[in-house]
Design a protein around this motif. Sequence first.
Motif, PDB file in Angstrom:
ATOM      1  N   HIS A   1      36.269  88.452 -24.020  1.00  0.00           N
ATOM      2  CA  HIS A   1      35.061  88.644 -23.224  1.00  0.00           C
ATOM      3  C   HIS A   1      34.751  87.440 -22.334  1.00  0.00           C
ATOM      4  CE1 HIS A   1      34.110  92.473 -24.952  1.00  0.00           C
ATOM      5  NE2 HIS A   1      33.974  91.996 -26.184  1.00  0.00           N
ATOM      6  N   THR A   2      35.402  86.298 -22.611  1.00  0.00           N
ATOM      7  CA  THR A   2      35.167  85.122 -21.768  1.00  0.00           C
ATOM      8  C   THR A   2      36.005  85.166 -20.489  1.00  0.00           C
ATOM      9  OG1 THR A   2      36.871  83.811 -22.894  1.00  0.00           O
ATOM     10  CG2 THR A   2      34.633  83.701 -23.785  1.00  0.00           C
ATOM     11  N   ILE A   3      36.899  86.141 -20.360  1.00  0.00           N
ATOM     12  CA  ILE A   3      37.714  86.272 -19.150  1.00  0.00           C
ATOM     13  C   ILE A   3      36.857  86.855 -18.022  1.00  0.00           C
ATOM     14  CG2 ILE A   3      39.725  87.366 -18.090  1.00  0.00           C
ATOM     15  CD1 ILE A   3      41.021  87.460 -20.830  1.00  0.00           C
ATOM     16  N   GLU A   4      36.787  86.135 -16.922  1.00  0.00           N
ATOM     17  CA  GLU A   4      35.978  86.573 -15.778  1.00  0.00           C
ATOM     18  C   GLU A   4      36.812  87.229 -14.692  1.00  0.00           C
ATOM     19  OE1 GLU A   4      32.265  83.474 -15.757  1.00  0.00           O
ATOM     20  OE2 GLU A   4      34.006  82.914 -14.580  1.00  0.00           O
ATOM     21  N   GLY A   5      38.090  86.890 -14.606  1.00  0.00           N
ATOM     22  CA  GLY A   5      38.935  87.450 -13.555  1.00  0.00           C
ATOM     23  C   GLY A   5      40.359  86.955 -13.692  1.00  0.00           C
ATOM     24  N   LYS A   6      41.188  87.383 -12.759  1.00  0.00           N
ATOM     25  CA  LYS A   6      42.588  86.966 -12.741  1.00  0.00           C
ATOM     26  C   LYS A   6      42.819  85.997 -11.581  1.00  0.00           C
ATOM     27  CE  LYS A   6      45.816  89.971 -13.568  1.00  0.00           C
ATOM     28  NZ  LYS A   6      46.698  91.159 -13.487  1.00  0.00           N
ATOM     29  N   CYS A   7      43.884  85.221 -11.688  1.00  0.00           N
ATOM     30  CA  CYS A   7      44.262  84.322 -10.605  1.00  0.00           C
ATOM     31  C   CYS A   7      45.775  84.189 -10.594  1.00  0.00           C
ATOM     32  CB  CYS A   7      43.587  82.953 -10.765  1.00  0.00           C
ATOM     33  SG  CYS A   7      44.050  82.064 -12.260  1.00  0.00           S
ATOM     34  N   ILE A   8      46.282  83.477  -9.606  1.00  0.00           N
ATOM     35  CA  ILE A   8      47.722  83.250  -9.490  1.00  0.00           C
ATOM     36  C   ILE A   8      47.952  81.743  -9.441  1.00  0.00           C
ATOM     37  CG2 ILE A   8      49.806  83.653  -8.126  1.00  0.00           C
ATOM     38  CD1 ILE A   8      48.364  86.062  -6.865  1.00  0.00           C
ATOM     39  N   VAL A   9      48.791  81.246 -10.332  1.00  0.00           N
ATOM     40  CA  VAL A   9      49.172  79.839 -10.295  1.00  0.00           C
ATOM     41  C   VAL A   9      50.605  79.773  -9.771  1.00  0.00           C
ATOM     42  CG1 VAL A   9      49.442  77.693 -11.573  1.00  0.00           C
ATOM     43  CG2 VAL A   9      47.635  79.305 -12.214  1.00  0.00           C
ATOM     44  N   HIS A  10      50.739  79.363  -8.525  1.00  0.00           N
ATOM     45  CA  HIS A  10      52.037  79.324  -7.858  1.00  0.00           C
ATOM     46  C   HIS A  10      52.801  78.045  -8.202  1.00  0.00           C
ATOM     47  CE1 HIS A  10      50.801  82.558  -4.996  1.00  0.00           C
ATOM     48  NE2 HIS A  10      49.620  81.987  -5.080  1.00  0.00           N
ATOM     49  N   THR A  11      54.098  78.088  -7.997  1.00  0.00           N
ATOM     50  CA  THR A  11      54.839  76.833  -7.979  1.00  0.00           C
ATOM     51  C   THR A  11      54.390  76.068  -6.743  1.00  0.00           C
ATOM     52  OG1 THR A  11      56.670  77.711  -6.650  1.00  0.00           O
ATOM     53  CG2 THR A  11      56.837  77.942  -9.065  1.00  0.00           C
ATOM     54  N   PHE A  12      54.572  74.769  -6.750  1.00  0.00           N
ATOM     55  CA  PHE A  12      54.142  73.966  -5.608  1.00  0.00           C
ATOM     56  C   PHE A  12      54.847  74.416  -4.333  1.00  0.00           C
ATOM     57  CE2 PHE A  12      54.469  70.024  -3.017  1.00  0.00           C
ATOM     58  CZ  PHE A  12      53.120  69.830  -2.794  1.00  0.00           C
ATOM     59  N   LYS A  13      56.134  74.697  -4.440  1.00  0.00           N
ATOM     60  CA  LYS A  13      56.918  75.114  -3.276  1.00  0.00           C
ATOM     61  C   LYS A  13      56.383  76.418  -2.703  1.00  0.00           C
ATOM     62  CE  LYS A  13      61.706  75.911  -1.797  1.00  0.00           C
ATOM     63  NZ  LYS A  13      63.130  75.915  -2.247  1.00  0.00           N
ATOM     64  N   ASN A  14      56.120  77.395  -3.557  1.00  0.00           N
ATOM     65  CA  ASN A  14      55.626  78.687  -3.079  1.00  0.00           C
ATOM     66  C   ASN A  14      54.219  78.572  -2.503  1.00  0.00           C
ATOM     67  OD1 ASN A  14      57.992  79.931  -3.804  1.00  0.00           O
ATOM     68  ND2 ASN A  14      57.210  80.812  -5.694  1.00  0.00           N
ATOM     69  N   TYR A  15      53.405  77.710  -3.090  1.00  0.00           N
ATOM     70  CA  TYR A  15      52.046  77.528  -2.584  1.00  0.00           C
ATOM     71  C   TYR A  15      52.065  76.990  -1.156  1.00  0.00           C
ATOM     72  CZ  TYR A  15      47.217  75.825  -2.278  1.00  0.00           C
ATOM     73  OH  TYR A  15      45.926  75.581  -1.878  1.00  0.00           O
ATOM     74  N   THR A  16      52.933  76.018  -0.886  1.00  0.00           N
ATOM     75  CA  THR A  16      52.982  75.428   0.450  1.00  0.00           C
ATOM     76  C   THR A  16      53.509  76.410   1.494  1.00  0.00           C
ATOM     77  OG1 THR A  16      55.201  74.481   0.051  1.00  0.00           O
ATOM     78  CG2 THR A  16      53.293  73.090  -0.455  1.00  0.00           C
ATOM     79  N   ARG A  17      54.084  77.520   1.057  1.00  0.00           N
ATOM     80  CA  ARG A  17      54.579  78.532   1.991  1.00  0.00           C
ATOM     81  C   ARG A  17      53.556  79.634   2.272  1.00  0.00           C
ATOM     82  NH1 ARG A  17      60.736  79.489  -0.392  1.00  0.00           N
ATOM     83  NH2 ARG A  17      61.680  77.565   0.470  1.00  0.00           N
ATOM     84  N   LEU A  18      52.429  79.605   1.578  1.00  0.00           N
ATOM     85  CA  LEU A  18      51.415  80.641   1.790  1.00  0.00           C
ATOM     86  C   LEU A  18      50.829  80.525   3.191  1.00  0.00           C
ATOM     87  CD1 LEU A  18      49.397  80.510  -1.569  1.00  0.00           C
ATOM     88  CD2 LEU A  18      51.118  82.199  -0.902  1.00  0.00           C
ATOM     89  N   GLU A  19      50.696  81.633   3.868  1.00  0.00           N
ATOM     90  CA  GLU A  19      50.068  81.637   5.188  1.00  0.00           C
ATOM     91  C   GLU A  19      48.565  81.433   5.071  1.00  0.00           C
ATOM     92  OE1 GLU A  19      51.383  81.593   8.157  1.00  0.00           O
ATOM     93  OE2 GLU A  19      53.394  81.570   7.305  1.00  0.00           O
ATOM     94  N   ASN A  20      47.981  82.022   4.036  1.00  0.00           N
ATOM     95  CA  ASN A  20      46.554  81.850   3.772  1.00  0.00           C
ATOM     96  C   ASN A  20      46.367  81.640   2.277  1.00  0.00           C
ATOM     97  OD1 ASN A  20      45.059  82.484   6.429  1.00  0.00           O
ATOM     98  ND2 ASN A  20      46.502  84.186   6.231  1.00  0.00           N
ATOM     99  N   VAL A  21      45.482  80.740   1.925  1.00  0.00           N
ATOM    100  CA  VAL A  21      45.205  80.452   0.524  1.00  0.00           C
ATOM    101  C   VAL A  21      43.893  81.125   0.138  1.00  0.00           C
ATOM    102  CG1 VAL A  21      44.719  78.656  -1.172  1.00  0.00           C
ATOM    103  CG2 VAL A  21      46.435  78.256   0.617  1.00  0.00           C
ATOM    104  N   GLY A  22      43.974  82.044  -0.819  1.00  0.00           N
ATOM    105  CA  GLY A  22      42.792  82.758  -1.268  1.00  0.00           C
ATOM    106  C   GLY A  22      42.094  82.049  -2.414  1.00  0.00           C
ATOM    107  N   ALA A  23      40.923  82.546  -2.769  1.00  0.00           N
ATOM    108  CA  ALA A  23      40.150  81.944  -3.852  1.00  0.00           C
ATOM    109  C   ALA A  23      40.899  82.021  -5.182  1.00  0.00           C
ATOM    110  CB  ALA A  23      38.791  82.642  -3.974  1.00  0.00           C
TER     111      ALA A  23
END
Length: 221
Positions: free
Chosen positions: A102-124
């Motif tokens: 019940h303490t879970i509020e939502g989902k998220c994505i934890v990218h590798t550093f390399k994949n994160y730097t390739r994102l065109e837009n960074v979401g919340a």
Amino acid sequence: MAKTRPGVASKIKPGRKELDQYTIKGTNKIVKAGDCVLMRPSDAGKPPYVARVEKIEADARSNVKVHCRWYYRPEESLGGRRQFHGAKELFLSDHFDVQSAHTIEGKCIVHTFKNYTRLENVGAEDYYCRFEYKAATGAFTPDRVAVYCKCEMPYNPDDLMVQCEGCKDWYHPACVGMTIEEAKKLDHFVCAECSSDDDVKKSQNGFTADDAKVETKRRKR
């Protein structure tokens, strides 16, 4: 032994059974083992905790618990937040825990550093991780990463950098005497050490004004 996160934590009682998935309360979002989730902090003024779900179980009373492995934010580590830590940076810790689902509020994505730097837009919901962290000792794996610029700092993806067409190293505008706005207007850049070389030619992957705009846009949150 690693500290326990504040929140609703409890031991799994006899008669528990493992579940394939869990639907976050009040949503249609499904959580499975291996997913990363946002969990409600004990202090309403703090950002949500981030964890990777290792296993989901229900006890004899159908109370659902999640076995999780915590991610730490830089400011939660023994060394604290440093200049090269990005706003969305997390450390995968060796801190495991059991929490109420019940303490879970939502989902998220934890990218590798390399994949994160390739994102065109960074979401919340987008984060990244490049270090594992031992909560008890403050040790990191790996214990060193590539450094750039005259300041010899690891790359912070929130910061705009310019690439020298000669040596191919990357520089912070402030470290080479430029403002961010001046850097965005560059058609090309050659660092002081390479500027005396008359044979330096413009690289096809050189940092252009358009590239700078793309980099700035990419880091928007």
